[in-house]
Design an enzyme around this catalytic site. Structure first.
Site, PDB file in Angstrom:
ATOM      1  CB  SER A 561     -12.306  25.528 -13.291  1.00  0.00           C
ATOM      2  OG  SER A 561     -11.455  24.655 -14.010  1.00  0.00           O
ATOM      3  CE1 TYR A 574      -7.885  28.996 -13.024  1.00  0.00           C
ATOM      4  CE2 TYR A 574      -8.092  26.612 -13.186  1.00  0.00           C
ATOM      5  CZ  TYR A 574      -8.508  27.871 -13.543  1.00  0.00           C
ATOM      6  OH  TYR A 574      -9.552  28.018 -14.423  1.00  0.00           O
TER       7      TYR A 574
END
Length: 684
Positions: A561, A574
Site C-alpha cells: 500500500s 494497517y
C-alpha cells in the site's frame, strides 16, 4: 449448410462421444453421406459430412464438420500416387470442399468417403483396442466376432488405409465393421441408427469377451497384470495425497526441463492397481499403441522403481536419476528413427510419470492437455489389461510410433497452433481473490494464460470467481485462512495437486480497521498484522518451498500500500502491517534470488470500487476521517492525486502482469506505486 443428415450425424457423434467406453477425448471420427442442393446449379449433389480435424465427438457441432463433394473425394483414387506419397492427398481434400466454412478435413477423410455405406464410425474404445493390440488379434477377431467383423492389419492412418478398408468391406458384404490392428475399430451402416448400433455391438461384444477371460483368470487365482508386489500397494488416501503434493513440484520441474509444463495428478483405482502389479515395468516399457494415445503420452512413461514406503529423499533422488536416463533413452529413440527430413526433436522429457503407491502425474502445455494425457494413459492401462486377459499385449512397433509422432502432417498441425499467451504454463496463487483487487488479479492472470488458484477465507466468493474463470482446467477455489500455518500448507498442496506446483504468488489477502492510536486495541493490531504481515510471510514461505523444489524460478508479488511509506491519520495498525509487507519484499528478494525467484510489490492507494476492505466498513471509517460522504470517497481520493484519476482493481492487476509476464524479467525488490500519483508516497 444445415441438413437432416448433418444434424443426425452430430446427434450420433455426441451420444458416442459422451461414453468413455466408446471413444476417448478428441478421438475417432464419424461421417454421413447424403444429398443437398448445390446453390450454383440448383441440382442435388452427393455430399460427405465428416468430423473435422481436431474436433471432439462429445462436443461436436455442425461447425466442426468438414463438408466435401463425395464424387470429388472418390475421384482422388484415380490420381492417388501410392503409399509413399499418400500425405499429399490431405492437401487434395481442400479441393473437394463444398461451400464456405466448416472444419478442416482430417487424415481419416478417405476412410469415410471410400467405404460404401451411408454412415461410418471410426472409434477408439478401450475394449476394441485391446483386441487390436493382442498378440493374436486376427485370430481373436474371428473367435470373438465370427464373420460380422473383419481384421485389418496395422497401417498408419491415411489414404491407403481408406482404400484397404473399402476393399475389405467389398470382399466381406456380411461384415458390419472391422478391427484395425494396433489402432481401433470402424463400423458402417445404411442408416445412422444402424451404424451406431453396430459400433456399440462391436464394443460390447469385445467387452464381454474380455470380461469372460478376466473371470476365468480370477477363478484360477490370476490377474492380467500379475500379482500385487509387496510394498507397492496404494498408500492410505491422506498419506498418498500428502506424498503426491510433496512430489508434484519436483516431478513437474523435471518434466519441464525442455519446456515449461502444467501438471495433473490422478490416483484412481485403475491407476493405483496397475502401479502395484508385477507386470507394471514390462508393460509400461512396451508403450502405448493407438496413435491418439502415444501422441499425447509419448511412446512410454517414466516409472519409479521404488516401493511406496521408500523415504521421500530417496524417492526424489531416484526420480532425478530415472529422469536423466529417460532423456538419454528418448534421444536414442529419436536418433534410431530420424531421417534427413524428420522434424527436430520436440523434447526429451516424459509426459507421464508413474509413482507406485501414489499415482500418476501427467504433463502438457496447459491443464487440459495435461489432464487429457492422463486420461489417455488410463485408456492405455485398460487396453493393456484387456489384451493381457485375452492373450498378450503387443502394440505396434517403435518405428511405426516414431513415424506418427514425427509425422510431417503432425508437425504442420503443431506449427499452426496459436502463439501461447504471456503467462501460459504458469500456475498462479492469489490470496484474498474472492473480491476486489484479488478478484481482478485472478481474472487478469487467467486471461493471460495462467492457471489460477483462487484462495479466500470466503469459500463461496472463491468458488464464484474460479467458476467464472472457466472451471478446473483454468482455476480452482481453495478456502484458506492465511494466518493458519496448516491452512497455508494445505493451500500450496492444493496448488500442487491441481496444477503440479506454483510459479506466481500474489499476497493480496488483507483487511483494515481505521482508528486513532489511543483507540487502537491489541486485537486490532494483532488481527491486521496476522492477516497481512504474518499471512504474507506464511504464504511466501510455503510457496518458496514448492518453487525451490521445482527449480523453475518464480514470482512473489506483495500487494502492499502507499500507506507503507505515507504517514496518514488514524491508521497505525494497517500502515505498520503494510510497511512490514513492503520490507518483506526487499528481504525475500535478497534471499530468494539465487533460486531465480523474483519478489516485487505494488503500492496501491484508495482502491474503493469493488474492494472488500472498503465495503467491510473501512470506507465509512476513512470517509469520516476526511469529512466526505462514503459514496464520494473514490472521487475524493482521485482529486488529491497528481493524475486526478481513480484507481481501480484492474489497474493493480495490470501491474501484477507487468511484473510477472516477462518484460521485467531482471527486476526484483521493486515496489511499484499504483496510486495515480501521491507525491508524499514517492519512494526515496
Amino acid at each position: 449448410m444445415a441438413t437432416a443428415a448433418a444434424a443426425e450425424l452430430v446427434a450420433r457423434s455426441n451420444r458416442l462421444g459422451a461414453d468413455p467406453r466408446t471413444t476417448n477425448y478428441a478421438g475417432g471420427n464419424t461421417s454421413a453421406k447424403g444429398a443437398a442442393t448445390d446453390p450454383v446449379t440448383g441440382r442435388d449433389v452427393e455430399l460427405l459430412w465428416v468430423k473435422g480435424s481436431g474436433g471432439d465427438l462429445g462436443t461436436l457441432t455442425e461447425r466442426g464438420l468438414a463438408v466435401l463433394r463425395l464424387d470429388r473425394v472418390r475421384a482422388l483414387v484415380d490420381v492417388y500416387p501410392g503409399v509413399a506419397r499418400e500425405d499429399e492427398m490431405v492437401a487434395a481434400f481442400d479441393y473437394c470442399l463444398h461451400g464456405r466454412g466448416g472444419a478442416a478435413p482430417s487424415i481419416d477423410t478417405a476412410m469415410h468417403a471410400l467405404v460404401d455405406a451411408a454412415h461410418v464410425d471410426h472409434l477408439h474404445p478401450d475394449a476394441g483396442i485391446a483386441v487390436a493390440t493382442a498378440a493374436d488379434g486376427e485370430a481373436l477377431t474371428r473367435e470373438i466376432f465370427g464373420d460380422r467383423v473383419v481384421w485389418v492389419p496395422w497401417r498408419r492412418p491415411g489414404f491407403q488405409l481408406g482404400l484397404d478398408i473399402a476393399a475389405i468391406q467389398r470382399a466381406h458384404p456380411e461384415a458390419i465393421g472391422c478391427v484395425l490392428g494396433g489402432h481401433g475399430i470402424t463400423a458402417w451402416g445404411a442408416s445412422s441408427d444402424e451404424c451406431e448400433a453396430r459400433s456399440l455391438e462391436i464394443i460390447r461384444t469385445a467387452e464381454d469377451a474380455i470380461a469372460a477371460r478376466t473371470e476365468r483368470l480370477a477363478a484360477a487365482g490370476r490377474h492380467p497384470f500379475g500379482a500385487v508386489r509387496p510394498g507397492f500397494e496404494a498408500l492410505p488416501e491422506a498419506e498418498r495425497r500428502a506424498t503426491a503434493a510433496r512430489l508434484a513440484p519436483v516431478i513437474r520441474g523435471l518434466a519441464s526441463t525442455d519446456a515449461p509444463q502444467v501438471g495433473h495428478y490422478t490416483d484412481t483405482g485403475v491407476v493405483l492397481d496397475f502401479l502395484a502389479r508385477e507386470k507394471l515395468a514390462p508393460l509400461a516399457a512396451l508403450g502405448t499403441s493407438c496413435p491418439d494415445h502415444f501422441l499425447r503420452t509419448k511412446v512410454r512413461p517414466l516409472v519409479l522403481d521404488l516401493p511406496a514406503t521408500a523415504p521421500l529423499p530417496e524417492v526424489v533422488e531416484r526420480l532425478r536419476a530415472l529422469h536423466a536416463a529417460y532423456r538419454e533413452d528418448y534421444r536414442a529413440y529419436y536418433a534410431r528413427h530420424a531421417t534427413a527430413d524428420s522434424p527436430p526433436m520436440r523434447g526429451a522429457d516424459p509426459a507421464i510419470v508413474l509413482v507406485p503407491g501414489v499415482g500418476m502425474f501427467s504433463f502438457g502445455k496447459d491443464k487440459q492437455t495435461a489432464r487429457v494425457a492422463g486420461e489417455f494413459y488410463v485408456n492405455a492401462i485398460n487396453v493393456m489389461r484387456g489384451a493381457e486377459a485375452l492373450s498378450r499385449y503387443a502394440p505396434i512397433d517403435e518405428a511405426e510410433k516414431f513415424r506418427i509422432e514425427y509425422w510431417a502432417l503432425e508437425e504442420a498441425k503443431l506449427q499452426r497452433m496459436p502463439k501461447p499467451k504471456a503467462l501460459a504454463t504458469r500456475v498462479a496463487l492469489v490470496t484474498g481473490a474472492g473480491s476486489g483487487i484479488g478478484r481482478a488479479t485472478a481474472q487478469r492472470l487467467a486471461a493471460e494464460g495462467a492457471c489460477v488458484v483462487v484462495a479466500d477465507l470466503n469459500a463461496e466468493g472463491a468458488e464464484e470467481v474460479a467458476a467464472g474463470l472457466g472451471g478446473p482446467d483454468h482455476a480452482v477455489a481453495v478456502r484458506a485462512d492465511v494466518t493458519s500455518e496448516d491452512d497455508v500448507a494445505a493451500l500450496v498442496d492444493a496448488s500442487a495437486l491441481a496444477f503440479g506446483g506454483v510459479d506466481l504468488v500474489v499476497n493480496n489477502a488483507g483487511l483494515s480497521v481505521s482508528k486513532p492510536l489511543l483507540e487502537t486495541t491489541t486485537r486490532d493490531w494483532d488481527l491486521q498484522h496476522d492477516v497481512m504481515a504474518r499471512g504474507s510471510f506464511l504464504v511466501s514461505r510455503e510457496a518458496a518451498r514448492a518453487m525451490i523444489a521445482q527449480g523453475l524460478g518464480g514470482d512473489i508479488v506483495y500487494i502492499a500500500s502507499k500507506n507503507a511509506v505515507f504517514a496518514g491519520p488514524n491508521n497505525i495498525a494497517y500502515s505498520a502491517a503494510k510497511a512490514d509487507q513492503a520490507h518483506q519484499v526487499r528481504l525475500l528478494a535478497a534471499e530468494l534470488g539465487e533460486h531465480g525467484i523474483r519478489v516485487n510489490g505494488i503500492n496501491p492507494d484508495a482502491v474503493v470500487r469493488g474492494s472488500g476492505i472498503f465495503a467491510g466498513g473501512w470506507g465509512a471509517q476513512r470517509a469520516a476521517v476526511y469529512g466526505v460522504e462514503e459514496a464520494e470517497l473514490g472521487k475524493y481520493y482521485a482529486g488529491r492525486t497528481l493524475l486526478k484519476r481513480e484507481v481501480l482493481p484492474e489497474h493493480v492487476a495490470a501491474a501484477v502482469v507487468a511484473l510477472t509476464a516477462g518484460d521485467l524479467a531482471q527486476t526484483t525488490g521493486l515496489l511499484v506505486p499504483v496510486d495515480s500519483g501521491v507525491a508524499a508516497a514517492f519512494l526515496r
